[in-house]
Design a protein around this motif. Structure first.
Motif, PDB file in Angstrom:
ATOM      1  N   ALA A 108       1.059  -1.155   0.260  1.00 38.04           N
ATOM      2  CA  ALA A 108      -0.154   0.078  -0.385  1.00 38.04           C
ATOM      3  C   ALA A 108       0.878   0.915  -0.089  1.00 38.04           C
ATOM      4  O   ALA A 108       0.170   1.895  -1.171  1.00 38.04           O
ATOM      5  N   ILE A 109       1.830   1.393   1.252  1.00 36.56           N
ATOM      6  CA  ILE A 109       3.145   2.475   0.394  1.00 36.56           C
ATOM      7  C   ILE A 109       3.407   2.461  -0.087  1.00 36.56           C
ATOM      8  O   ILE A 109       3.766   3.696  -1.441  1.00 36.56           O
ATOM      9  N   VAL A 110       3.360   1.865  -1.833  1.00 32.60           N
ATOM     10  CA  VAL A 110       4.284   1.804  -3.181  1.00 32.60           C
ATOM     11  C   VAL A 110       3.446   2.382  -3.634  1.00 32.60           C
ATOM     12  O   VAL A 110       3.438   3.126  -4.527  1.00 32.60           O
ATOM     13  N   GLY A 111       2.233   1.860  -3.204  1.00 29.30           N
ATOM     14  CA  GLY A 111       1.214   2.745  -4.760  1.00 29.30           C
ATOM     15  C   GLY A 111       0.862   3.505  -4.152  1.00 29.30           C
ATOM     16  O   GLY A 111       0.962   4.758  -4.881  1.00 29.30           O
ATOM     17  N   ILE A 112       1.443   4.560  -3.320  1.00 25.22           N
ATOM     18  CA  ILE A 112       1.051   5.634  -2.238  1.00 25.22           C
ATOM     19  C   ILE A 112       1.963   6.374  -3.086  1.00 25.22           C
ATOM     20  O   ILE A 112       1.360   7.436  -3.563  1.00 25.22           O
ATOM     21  N   ALA A 113       3.106   5.735  -2.754  1.00 27.65           N
ATOM     22  CA  ALA A 113       4.220   7.003  -3.379  1.00 27.65           C
ATOM     23  C   ALA A 113       4.504   6.985  -5.007  1.00 27.65           C
ATOM     24  O   ALA A 113       4.531   7.949  -5.179  1.00 27.65           O
ATOM     25  N   PHE A 114       3.813   6.073  -4.955  1.00 33.40           N
ATOM     26  CA  PHE A 114       4.181   6.219  -6.830  1.00 33.40           C
ATOM     27  C   PHE A 114       2.451   6.798  -7.304  1.00 33.40           C
ATOM     28  O   PHE A 114       2.497   7.315  -8.234  1.00 33.40           O
ATOM     29  N   ALA A 115       1.642   7.322  -6.701  1.00 33.03           N
ATOM     30  CA  ALA A 115       1.084   7.184  -7.142  1.00 33.03           C
ATOM     31  C   ALA A 115       1.051   9.243  -7.268  1.00 33.03           C
ATOM     32  O   ALA A 115      -0.147  10.077  -7.005  1.00 33.03           O
ATOM     33  N   TRP A 132      -4.660   8.841   2.406  1.00 27.36           N
ATOM     34  CA  TRP A 132      -4.253   7.066   2.143  1.00 27.36           C
ATOM     35  C   TRP A 132      -3.448   6.528   3.417  1.00 27.36           C
ATOM     36  O   TRP A 132      -3.134   4.812   2.995  1.00 27.36           O
ATOM     37  N   PHE A 133      -2.258   7.912   4.055  1.00 27.83           N
ATOM     38  CA  PHE A 133      -1.307   6.248   4.653  1.00 27.83           C
ATOM     39  C   PHE A 133      -1.977   5.775   5.784  1.00 27.83           C
ATOM     40  O   PHE A 133      -2.350   4.671   5.839  1.00 27.83           O
ATOM     41  N   VAL A 134      -2.714   6.850   6.195  1.00 30.17           N
ATOM     42  CA  VAL A 134      -3.479   6.314   7.485  1.00 30.17           C
ATOM     43  C   VAL A 134      -4.856   4.983   6.843  1.00 30.17           C
ATOM     44  O   VAL A 134      -4.652   4.018   7.535  1.00 30.17           O
ATOM     45  N   VAL A 135      -5.036   5.265   5.989  1.00 27.79           N
ATOM     46  CA  VAL A 135      -6.230   3.537   5.376  1.00 27.79           C
ATOM     47  C   VAL A 135      -4.957   2.601   5.380  1.00 27.79           C
ATOM     48  O   VAL A 135      -5.218   1.967   5.715  1.00 27.79           O
ATOM     49  N   SER A 136      -3.756   2.519   4.771  1.00 28.08           N
ATOM     50  CA  SER A 136      -3.130   1.655   4.239  1.00 28.08           C
ATOM     51  C   SER A 136      -2.592   1.068   6.312  1.00 28.08           C
ATOM     52  O   SER A 136      -2.698  -0.213   6.075  1.00 28.08           O
ATOM     53  N   VAL A 137      -2.888   2.201   7.211  1.00 30.99           N
ATOM     54  CA  VAL A 137      -1.927   1.078   8.407  1.00 30.99           C
ATOM     55  C   VAL A 137      -3.697   0.689   8.662  1.00 30.99           C
ATOM     56  O   VAL A 137      -3.498  -0.525   8.957  1.00 30.99           O
ATOM     57  N   GLY A 164      -8.497   4.434  -3.764  1.00 26.57           N
ATOM     58  CA  GLY A 164      -7.443   4.426  -3.381  1.00 26.57           C
ATOM     59  C   GLY A 164      -6.456   4.004  -4.055  1.00 26.57           C
ATOM     60  O   GLY A 164      -5.824   2.246  -4.851  1.00 26.57           O
ATOM     61  N   PRO A 165      -5.258   4.729  -4.272  1.00 22.74           N
ATOM     62  CA  PRO A 165      -3.885   3.642  -4.626  1.00 22.74           C
ATOM     63  C   PRO A 165      -3.248   3.106  -3.514  1.00 22.74           C
ATOM     64  O   PRO A 165      -2.225   2.910  -3.310  1.00 22.74           O
ATOM     65  N   LEU A 166      -3.699   1.660  -2.982  1.00 20.09           N
ATOM     66  CA  LEU A 166      -3.443   1.445  -1.638  1.00 20.09           C
ATOM     67  C   LEU A 166      -3.008  -0.290  -2.516  1.00 20.09           C
ATOM     68  O   LEU A 166      -2.711  -1.343  -1.746  1.00 20.09           O
ATOM     69  N   GLY A 167      -3.098  -0.928  -3.917  1.00 19.81           N
ATOM     70  CA  GLY A 167      -3.019  -2.147  -4.255  1.00 19.81           C
ATOM     71  C   GLY A 167      -3.478  -3.168  -4.205  1.00 19.81           C
ATOM     72  O   GLY A 167      -5.078  -3.287  -3.493  1.00 19.81           O
ATOM     73  N   GLN A 211       5.699   7.888 -13.815  1.00 17.40           N
ATOM     74  CA  GLN A 211       5.291   6.804 -12.094  1.00 17.40           C
ATOM     75  C   GLN A 211       4.888   5.865 -11.816  1.00 17.40           C
ATOM     76  O   GLN A 211       3.367   5.562 -11.671  1.00 17.40           O
ATOM     77  N   VAL A 212       5.516   4.610 -12.571  1.00 18.02           N
ATOM     78  CA  VAL A 212       4.665   3.349 -13.004  1.00 18.02           C
ATOM     79  C   VAL A 212       5.493   2.238 -12.556  1.00 18.02           C
ATOM     80  O   VAL A 212       6.604   2.464 -12.122  1.00 18.02           O
ATOM     81  N   VAL A 213       4.916   1.596 -11.157  1.00 20.30           N
ATOM     82  CA  VAL A 213       5.573   0.748 -10.411  1.00 20.30           C
ATOM     83  C   VAL A 213       5.687  -0.214 -11.138  1.00 20.30           C
ATOM     84  O   VAL A 213       6.916  -0.970 -11.364  1.00 20.30           O
ATOM     85  N   PHE A 214       5.185  -0.786 -12.365  1.00 17.19           N
ATOM     86  CA  PHE A 214       5.876  -2.248 -12.828  1.00 17.19           C
ATOM     87  C   PHE A 214       7.097  -1.428 -14.571  1.00 17.19           C
ATOM     88  O   PHE A 214       5.874  -1.534 -15.784  1.00 17.19           O
TER      89      PHE A 214
END
Length: 508
Positions: A108-115, A132-137, A164-167, A211-214
């Motif tokens: 989830a942190i990786v998805g937030i960072a790239f988004a 989104w960080f709070v939601v990831s927790v 959200g961008p949480l994967g 900013q693409v993860v893959f």
């Protein structure tokens, strides 16, 4: 106040409309047997019939229903410990939970960072990233309930991944537990939600270039992005791994449940076998007690019969013998004829002997002895018996051959003596004046043979008998394993023949 229940309340509560919920003018309905668990009762009381194993049964009046109590889960039976996982299994369970939380939060942190844009980062982007960080927790924390609430966790994390961008890693983890522990309908629902979260995640990643993860940065400074086919393959692979893990868990759980069921069945079979064995032992014990009771009742009845016979013999036969003895003594003293005096003396002596044997027999009957407790006559006493018969006028010819007479058992000598005595008495009663031939041959190991034969008596003579002499002799011989025969002789007389075994023991 609670709303009034319906008249057909399954919990046995009365209808409303009167004090206590009863309609006016109607008799109170009987309480069903399953309404009692909601009432306070002494410890150990059970409304279902058998007393509770957790306390003594109540000994008093019936318990009246009072305030309803909340439902409490059943307590385990005494001696049965609750099933707990082993320490190794608990360790791996906790380690798996922590790993799932770390993986879900990291993805989830990786998805937030790239988004999050890096060139033009405004205040709104920072606030949204913090949200989104709070939601990831929360998504990571939801992994704690992935085994107990898999459907809720899967749907909630999939919704978070769509919004959200949480994967979609968290719903993929939860989906495996949904497949392992729920039915097909819930599995399809959660599978669809997880597939949607994967689709939205991959679409969001593919549309946020650069900013693409893959993606991979090449040496020439350019960037290589994953093709749509790659996203499809990766999504299918992720779903396949999640579904495969769920099916594997379901299979392992089914096998474990089957093993546990087999163990429970085996324990039940063992318990049933022990119960059957115990029931067999108790049934055998009951049969033994019943047989013992019957034996005691039979023995009591036989003792009552012995007491009756002893009392009647004392009151009748012994009394008559006493009178005969007194009259013979009076005749012996008052008569001047020597022959009459001698006959009276013989009568008195016979009456005394009969009285002594009668007293011994009565004592044996009253004491409940299995055998006659009087002194057993020996084989040497046959001579005195034959002489007494001759003195009474019986023409007796005797042949007696006895080897080792003192070693003969008393029960055997008594039987021989009684057979000869009864045969002589029958000959004197039924064939007066006839000659009587007595033959007794006895030797240890060979047995004892008795033959008593008398010729025909005088015409019109004889004394009526009771008809029990011959059956009595036959019973005596049969009780000792011998043989007996009594029949008329060819010359019109009568013959008695008996054989009694004389077993030689090591003590002899």
């Amino acid at each position: 106040m609670n709303p009034p229940p319906s008249p057909a309340d399954p919990y046995g509560r009365p209808p409303s409309g009167a004090p206590g919920g009863q309609a006016p003018g109607t008799p109170p309905p009987p309480a069903p047997p399953y309404a009692q668990p909601y009432a306070q009762a002494p410890r150990g009381a059970s409304p279902y019939g058998p007393p509770s194993p957790y306390g003594p049964p109540p000994h008093g009046p019936a318990v009246q229903p009072t305030v309803a109590q909340p439902y409490a889960p059943p307590r385990p039976a005494p001696g049965v410990a609750a099933s707990r996982p082993s320490p190794g299994r608990r360790f791996w369970s906790v380690a798996g939970t922590i790993g799932a939380m770390v993986v879900a939060w990291s993805c989830a942190i990786v998805g937030i960072a790239f988004a999050t844009p890096v060139d033009d980062l405004g205040g709104g982007d920072v606030a949204l990233s913090l949200l989104w960080f709070v939601v990831s927790v929360g998504v990571a924390a939801a992994m704690w309930w992935r085994t107990s609430r898999p459907v809720l966790v899967c749907l909630a994390t999939a919704a978070a991944g769509v919004v959200g961008p949480l994967g979609a890693v968290a719903p993929l983890i939860a989906l495996s537990w949904v497949i392992a522990r729920t039915d097909l309908r819930r599995s399809l629902l959660c599978g669809g939600a997880t597939a949607l979260a994967l689709l939205v995640t991959f679409w969001r990643d593919a549309t946020t270039a650069p900013q693409v993860v893959f993606s991979v940065a090449l040496e020439n400074g350019s960037t290589s992005y994953m093709s749509p086919v790659g996203y499809i393959v990766l999504g299918v692979l992720g779903l396949a791994v999640s579904v495969g893990a769920g099916l594997l868990r379901r299979l392992v759980t089914a096998n474990a449940d089957a093993d546990a069921a087999r163990q429970v069945a085996q324990r039940a079979d063992v318990a049933a076998q022990e119960a059957r064995q115990q029931a067999t032992v108790e049934a055998r014990r009951a049969d033994d007690l019943r047989a013992e009771s019957e034996a005691l009742r039979t023995e009591l009845t036989r003792q009552e019969e012995r007491d009756l016979i002893a009392r009647e013999m004392h009151d009748t036969v012994a009394h008559q013998l006493s009178l005969v003895s007194l009259e013979a003594a009076s005749l012996e003293v008052s008569s001047d004829d020597p022959e009459v005096g001698e006959a009276a003396r013989s009568m008195r002596s016979s009456a005394h002997r009969a009285l002594e044997e009668m007293r011994t027999l009565i004592r044996s009957l009253r004491d409940g002895a299995e055998e006659y407790s009087g002194t057993a006559p020996s084989l040497g006493d046959l001579a005195e018996l034959l002489d007494g018969a001759r003195e009474r006028g019986v023409d007796v010819t005797a042949t007696v051959f006895v080897t080792d007479a003192d070693a003969a058992p008393p029960v055997l000598t008594r039987a021989v003596y009684r057979v000869v005595q009864e045969s002589l008495t029958n000959a004197a009663k039924h064939a007066p004046g006839a000659r009587v031939d007595v033959s007794v041959r006895a030797r240890p190991g060979a047995g004892i043979d008795v033959v008593v034969r008398n010729g025909p008596g005088a015409a019109g003579g004889g004394v009526p008998g009771g008809g029990v002499g011959i059956p009595g002799m036959r019973e005596r011989c049969g009780a000792l394993g011998g043989s007996f025969d009594a029949a008329p002789a060819d010359d019109g007389g009568f013959r008695v023949r008996a054989h009694l075994p004389w077993v030689v023991t090591a003590d002899d």
